[in-house]
Design an enzyme around this catalytic site. Structure first.
Site: not given
Ligand SMILES: *Cc1c(COP(=O)(O)O)cnc(C)c1O
Length: 401
Positions: A214, A243, A128
């Site tokens: 990532d 995040k 993702f």
């Protein structure tokens, strides 16, 4: 009341009004233990005193100028992150997808510089990377891509955790970079075999490819190291963060090292909001509190305890197929779809998540205390046991015809 929001989310019927540490209170004053941290965002929990004070002070001073001026807080944050990660330079933006967009643009520039006309980035199944057109193309989940064709060209997909599958592309002259998560989050807390990142590092060195990680979900102490790749003693060429970087204040970052750090020149990339004084101040406060309070070590230690507690309690329970993770990024995989566990946990005053249909995902804040950890293990264990007793592997209720 008529809703005026696009229904991009199937929302749970609860709204929170206030938070303190690992606790949240809803509009009726009911208290919940937050074992999801706003999906790995609030690593320091809610209303952390250091972060709150920094934001309040900065809000009363200066929110935004523009990237056409020097922004000293941005320069400081870049230096701090580069110190922690062993990288050379940062580009700041406002989200994970934007950070990955920057990484993808760097890979293409790297390719052009090497004379590759149509540069290709290797990405993984089950990954993702975000919801923009390039990042949803990079994402290894058909549901995320469905309906948004034509997709962006220049990606090739391989199985996750299989370095031989990447090595098999060594003869493909269009490949310029590899983009993977050190542990897949949305994909189901998939932990690759030991040595995976180190093999990719060696391969990228040998081929002149950029290793791009990532770390949007795994970064900022979540796995018990500042960045998950540090478990394998390697350094990527490009790393993306978002995040937990601002503990809830939106901020993303694309860090780069060596040649990759010098690919962007003036006018080649940009953002209005990215790296503004407020967001950078929040992120600096996050780093300060994490170092002062030893929260990375805390995540490692608490994560080991949770993993071993869950293994003790659930290992021999029929229907539990795996208990995995690193630090405070934990997954309990079941043999059946278990989305309804989220509502059942909510009813018990606990916030959890289910991803990849059958994986209970736990991302508690790094400030979780021992009693809260005990409550988490007790509640999740009971919920899973009851759920497995009440359902069959096909997902239908036992006794229902
Ligand atoms: C959440 C996430 C993203 C996307 O971040 P946004 O801020 O939602 O754009 C990208 N990659 C990973 C690994 C993530 O967990």
């Amino acid at each position: 009341m008529r809703q005026h929001l696009m229904p991009t989310y199937q929302r749970l019927p609860v709204a929170f009004e206030r938070g303190e540490g690992a606790w949240l209170w809803d509009q009726d004053g009911r208290r919940y233990l937050d074992a999801l941290s706003g999906i790995a965002v609030c690593g320091l929990g809610h209303n952390h005193p250091t972060v709150t004070a920094a934001i309040q002070e900065q809000a009363a001073r200066l929110l935004h100028t523009s990237n056409i001026y020097r922004i000293p807080l941005q320069e400081r944050l870049g230096a701090e992150l580069c110190r922690l990660a062993g990288m050379d330079a940062a580009f700041f933006c406002n989200s994970g997808a934007e950070a990955n967009e920057a990484a993808i643009k760097l890979a293409r520039l790297h390719g052009r510089r090497r004379g590759v006309e149509l540069p290709t980035i290797v990405v993984a199944e089950g990954s993702f990377h975000g919801r923009t057109l390039a990042t949803l193309t990079a994402t290894g989940n058909a549901k995320v891509r469905q309906g948004f064709e034509p997709l962006v060209a220049g990606f090739i997909r391989v199985p996750y955790g299989d370095s031989a599958a990447v090595e098999a592309l060594a003869d493909d002259p269009s490949v310029v970079a590899v983009l993977v998560e050190p542990i897949q989050g949305e994909g189901g807390i998939n932990v690759p075999p030991p040595g995976y990142l180190a093999s990719l590092r060696a391969l990228c060195d040998c081929q002149g490819w950029l290793l791009m990680l990532d770390e949007i979900q795994t970064g900022m102490g979540r796995t018990g190291r500042w960045f998950a790749h540090q478990h394998e003693d390697i350094v990527p060429d490009v790393m993306t963060l978002a995040k937990a970087l601002g503990n809830g204040v939106p901020i993303g970052a694309c860090l780069a090292r060596g040649e990759a750090a010098a690919l962007f020149g003036p006018g080649m990339h940009g953002t209005t909001f990215g790296g503004n004084p407020l967001a950078c101040r929040a992120a600096l406060a996050v780093i300060e509190a994490m170092e002062r309070d030893g929260l990375v070590e805390r995540a490692a230690q608490l994560g080991e305890r949770l993993l071993s507690d869950f293994r003790d309690r659930l290992r021999d329970v029929a229907g539990v197929t795996a208990i995995r993770g690193r630090g405070l990024m934990l997954g309990i995989a079941l043999d059946r779809p278990c989305g309804e566990l989220v509502q059942q946990a909510l009813a018990q005053g606990l916030l959890i998540n289910v991803t990849a249909e059958r994986v209970v995902r736990l991302l508690p804040p790094l400030i979780l205390d021992d009693d809260q950890a005990t409550q988490l293990v007790d509640t999740v264990t009971a919920l899973i046991e009851n759920f497995l007793t009440a359902t069959s592997p096909a997902g239908t209720e036992v006794g229902a015809s």
